[in-house]
Design a protein around this motif. Structure first.
Motif, PDB file in Angstrom:
ATOM      1  N   GLY A 161      -7.090   3.558   9.165  1.00  0.00           N
ATOM      2  CA  GLY A 161      -5.975   4.223   9.257  1.00  0.00           C
ATOM      3  C   GLY A 161      -5.892   5.850   9.791  1.00  0.00           C
ATOM      4  N   ALA A 162      -4.855   6.199  10.446  1.00  0.00           N
ATOM      5  CA  ALA A 162      -4.837   7.284  11.131  1.00  0.00           C
ATOM      6  C   ALA A 162      -4.159   8.409  10.054  1.00  0.00           C
ATOM      7  CB  ALA A 162      -4.287   7.192  12.462  1.00  0.00           C
ATOM      8  N   PRO A 163      -4.541   9.625   9.908  1.00  0.00           N
ATOM      9  CA  PRO A 163      -3.932  10.516   9.162  1.00  0.00           C
ATOM     10  C   PRO A 163      -2.463  10.562   9.240  1.00  0.00           C
ATOM     11  CG  PRO A 163      -5.869  11.531   9.955  1.00  0.00           C
ATOM     12  CD  PRO A 163      -5.635  10.337  10.551  1.00  0.00           C
ATOM     13  N   GLU A 164      -1.810  10.316  10.281  1.00  0.00           N
ATOM     14  CA  GLU A 164      -0.385  10.153  10.551  1.00  0.00           C
ATOM     15  C   GLU A 164       0.016   9.290  10.035  1.00  0.00           C
ATOM     16  OE1 GLU A 164      -2.118  11.942  14.534  1.00  0.00           O
ATOM     17  OE2 GLU A 164      -2.838  10.551  13.079  1.00  0.00           O
ATOM     18  N   GLY A 165      -0.352   8.000   9.998  1.00  0.00           N
ATOM     19  CA  GLY A 165       0.261   6.934   9.532  1.00  0.00           C
ATOM     20  C   GLY A 165       0.050   6.889   7.788  1.00  0.00           C
ATOM     21  N   ILE A 166      -0.951   7.096   7.407  1.00  0.00           N
ATOM     22  CA  ILE A 166      -1.289   7.373   5.983  1.00  0.00           C
ATOM     23  C   ILE A 166      -0.206   8.390   5.439  1.00  0.00           C
ATOM     24  CG2 ILE A 166      -2.719   8.233   4.233  1.00  0.00           C
ATOM     25  CD1 ILE A 166      -5.339   7.364   5.919  1.00  0.00           C
ATOM     26  N   LYS A 167       0.094   9.537   5.993  1.00  0.00           N
ATOM     27  CA  LYS A 167       1.059  10.515   5.652  1.00  0.00           C
ATOM     28  C   LYS A 167       2.346   9.884   5.731  1.00  0.00           C
ATOM     29  CE  LYS A 167       2.822  15.142   6.312  1.00  0.00           C
ATOM     30  NZ  LYS A 167       2.657  16.381   7.325  1.00  0.00           N
ATOM     31  N   ALA A 168       2.678   9.190   6.747  1.00  0.00           N
ATOM     32  CA  ALA A 168       4.051   8.570   6.793  1.00  0.00           C
ATOM     33  C   ALA A 168       4.203   7.676   5.627  1.00  0.00           C
ATOM     34  CB  ALA A 168       4.261   7.751   8.044  1.00  0.00           C
ATOM     35  N   LEU A 169       3.206   6.549   5.168  1.00  0.00           N
ATOM     36  CA  LEU A 169       3.372   5.644   4.342  1.00  0.00           C
ATOM     37  C   LEU A 169       3.352   6.371   2.841  1.00  0.00           C
ATOM     38  CD1 LEU A 169       3.621   2.813   3.214  1.00  0.00           C
ATOM     39  CD2 LEU A 169       1.263   2.637   3.362  1.00  0.00           C
ATOM     40  N   GLN A 170       2.608   7.427   2.549  1.00  0.00           N
ATOM     41  CA  GLN A 170       2.635   8.244   1.336  1.00  0.00           C
ATOM     42  C   GLN A 170       3.831   8.907   0.923  1.00  0.00           C
ATOM     43  OE1 GLN A 170      -0.866  10.392   2.013  1.00  0.00           O
ATOM     44  NE2 GLN A 170      -2.084   9.326   0.691  1.00  0.00           N
ATOM     45  N   ILE A 171       4.513   9.492   2.111  1.00  0.00           N
ATOM     46  CA  ILE A 171       5.843  10.230   2.061  1.00  0.00           C
ATOM     47  C   ILE A 171       7.067   9.186   1.784  1.00  0.00           C
ATOM     48  CG2 ILE A 171       7.585  11.494   3.148  1.00  0.00           C
ATOM     49  CD1 ILE A 171       5.483  12.765   4.393  1.00  0.00           C
ATOM     50  N   ALA A 172       6.783   8.040   2.487  1.00  0.00           N
ATOM     51  CA  ALA A 172       7.853   7.176   2.332  1.00  0.00           C
ATOM     52  C   ALA A 172       7.739   6.376   0.733  1.00  0.00           C
ATOM     53  CB  ALA A 172       8.219   6.169   3.228  1.00  0.00           C
ATOM     54  N   HIS A 173       6.523   6.003   0.551  1.00  0.00           N
ATOM     55  CA  HIS A 173       6.193   5.142  -0.639  1.00  0.00           C
ATOM     56  C   HIS A 173       5.114   5.798  -1.400  1.00  0.00           C
ATOM     57  CE1 HIS A 173       9.326   2.315   0.620  1.00  0.00           C
ATOM     58  NE2 HIS A 173       8.795   2.201   1.658  1.00  0.00           N
ATOM     59  N   PRO A 174       5.201   6.876  -2.037  1.00  0.00           N
ATOM     60  CA  PRO A 174       4.103   7.314  -2.906  1.00  0.00           C
ATOM     61  C   PRO A 174       3.576   6.395  -3.939  1.00  0.00           C
ATOM     62  CG  PRO A 174       6.171   8.440  -3.568  1.00  0.00           C
ATOM     63  CD  PRO A 174       6.519   7.729  -2.375  1.00  0.00           C
ATOM     64  N   ASP A 175       4.035   5.271  -4.385  1.00  0.00           N
ATOM     65  CA  ASP A 175       3.675   4.441  -5.301  1.00  0.00           C
ATOM     66  C   ASP A 175       2.858   3.372  -4.737  1.00  0.00           C
ATOM     67  OD1 ASP A 175       6.134   3.588  -4.011  1.00  0.00           O
ATOM     68  OD2 ASP A 175       6.357   1.910  -5.557  1.00  0.00           O
ATOM     69  N   VAL A 176       2.547   3.186  -3.652  1.00  0.00           N
ATOM     70  CA  VAL A 176       1.742   2.123  -2.831  1.00  0.00           C
ATOM     71  C   VAL A 176       0.386   2.494  -2.614  1.00  0.00           C
ATOM     72  CG1 VAL A 176       1.706   0.725  -0.749  1.00  0.00           C
ATOM     73  CG2 VAL A 176       3.759   1.241  -1.893  1.00  0.00           C
ATOM     74  N   ASP A 177      -0.485   1.997  -3.228  1.00  0.00           N
ATOM     75  CA  ASP A 177      -1.838   2.471  -2.932  1.00  0.00           C
ATOM     76  C   ASP A 177      -2.224   1.961  -1.515  1.00  0.00           C
ATOM     77  OD1 ASP A 177      -2.212   3.445  -5.322  1.00  0.00           O
ATOM     78  OD2 ASP A 177      -2.971   1.454  -6.310  1.00  0.00           O
ATOM     79  N   ILE A 178      -3.112   2.587  -0.859  1.00  0.00           N
ATOM     80  CA  ILE A 178      -3.574   2.256   0.385  1.00  0.00           C
ATOM     81  C   ILE A 178      -5.039   2.056   0.441  1.00  0.00           C
ATOM     82  CG2 ILE A 178      -3.808   3.078   2.923  1.00  0.00           C
ATOM     83  CD1 ILE A 178      -1.260   4.880   2.037  1.00  0.00           C
ATOM     84  N   HIS A 179      -5.469   0.754   0.622  1.00  0.00           N
ATOM     85  CA  HIS A 179      -6.843   0.418   0.854  1.00  0.00           C
ATOM     86  C   HIS A 179      -7.230   0.306   2.033  1.00  0.00           C
ATOM     87  CE1 HIS A 179      -7.355  -0.111  -3.440  1.00  0.00           C
ATOM     88  NE2 HIS A 179      -6.203  -0.377  -3.583  1.00  0.00           N
ATOM     89  N   LEU A 180      -8.391   0.939   2.622  1.00  0.00           N
ATOM     90  CA  LEU A 180      -8.919   1.092   4.131  1.00  0.00           C
ATOM     91  C   LEU A 180     -10.164   0.818   4.173  1.00  0.00           C
ATOM     92  CD1 LEU A 180      -6.465   3.926   5.538  1.00  0.00           C
ATOM     93  CD2 LEU A 180      -6.085   1.413   5.776  1.00  0.00           C
ATOM     94  N   ALA A 181     -10.786   0.353   5.468  1.00  0.00           N
ATOM     95  CA  ALA A 181     -12.335   0.435   5.611  1.00  0.00           C
ATOM     96  C   ALA A 181     -12.677   1.835   5.909  1.00  0.00           C
ATOM     97  CB  ALA A 181     -12.824  -0.554   6.494  1.00  0.00           C
ATOM     98  N   ALA A 182     -11.913   2.547   6.603  1.00  0.00           N
ATOM     99  CA  ALA A 182     -11.995   3.938   7.084  1.00  0.00           C
ATOM    100  C   ALA A 182     -10.687   4.633   7.304  1.00  0.00           C
ATOM    101  CB  ALA A 182     -13.082   3.842   8.206  1.00  0.00           C
TER     102      ALA A 182
END
Length: 208
Positions: A161-182
């Motif tokens: 994940g890139a910080p930009e994409g993580i932030k976008a998903l968190q803002i739009a859907h803060p209830d969605v857990d994000i699991h990444l390798a890095a």
């Protein structure tokens, strides 16, 4: 926000280092994507609800547990397909529903071109599968679709994940857990993750 979970597992780090290598050929690349999909799903499913069940063993009755939730896998076409087999090895009863999105290279916005979800949800938990969380556009659009479908619990499982994409998903859907390798450094001007691993779809399917 605390819903981002980079994997701390040494095997994940080891396999990801091989996956990133520009010299890793498509066959090996696909194998690693499958293996990482299984490892990350193991971590992403630690909180699934269980139901008690009695199991007859050769020596007596064991008090056991079984999954109480139907799980759906939502690979974002096409790159997300490579993660499905790894998840299926752990959860062979999971349903797979495909959503097709491509990124407009000029606007970097997602464009939906395929969606065969039934009218009513058939699962209670969805794992959105996509190797790269870059701009976050495809992930946000997919979660939008799933929530309109009526799914209550959604998790994102990806490789990098890139910080930009993580932030976008968190803002739009803060209830969605994000699991990444890095989590990597940033996006370049073309919307690719740096240092990343290149185009995950092209590298899986040998179309680079």
């Amino acid at each position: 926000m605390t819903n981002i979970y980079p994997s701390p597992h040494p095997l994940v780090a080891h396999k990801l280092s091989i996956l990133r290598d520009v010299n890793t050929e498509p066959k090996k690349f696909r194998q690693l994507v499958r293996e990482l999909g299984a490892l990350l799903t193991y971590e992403a499913t630690t909180d699934l609800q269980m139901s008690p069940i009695d199991v007859q063993t050769p020596m007596g009755t064991a008090k056991c547990h079984e999954l109480a939730m139907k799980i759906g896998l939502i690979p974002i076409l096409r790159a997300g397909l490579g993660l499905v087999e790894g998840v299926w090895e752990l959860i062979p009863t999971a349903e797979v529903w495909h959503i097709g999105l491509y990124r407009d290279e000029k606007t970097l916005q997602p464009v939906e071109y395929y969606n065969k979800l039934p009218v009513e949800p058939t699962v209670s938990v969805c794992l959105v599968l996509d190797p790269m969380l870059a701009t976050g556009g495809s992930a946000v659009a997919t979660v939008d679709i799933l929530k309109r479908w009526g799914v209550k619990r959604i998790k994102f499982v990806g490789l990098i994940g890139a910080p930009e994409g993580i932030k976008a998903l968190q803002i739009a859907h803060p209830d969605v857990d994000i699991h990444l390798a890095a989590v990597d450094d940033h996006l370049n001007e073309k919307g690719y993750i740096v240092p990343g691993l290149g185009d995950a779809g092209d590298r899986q399917f040998g179309t680079a």
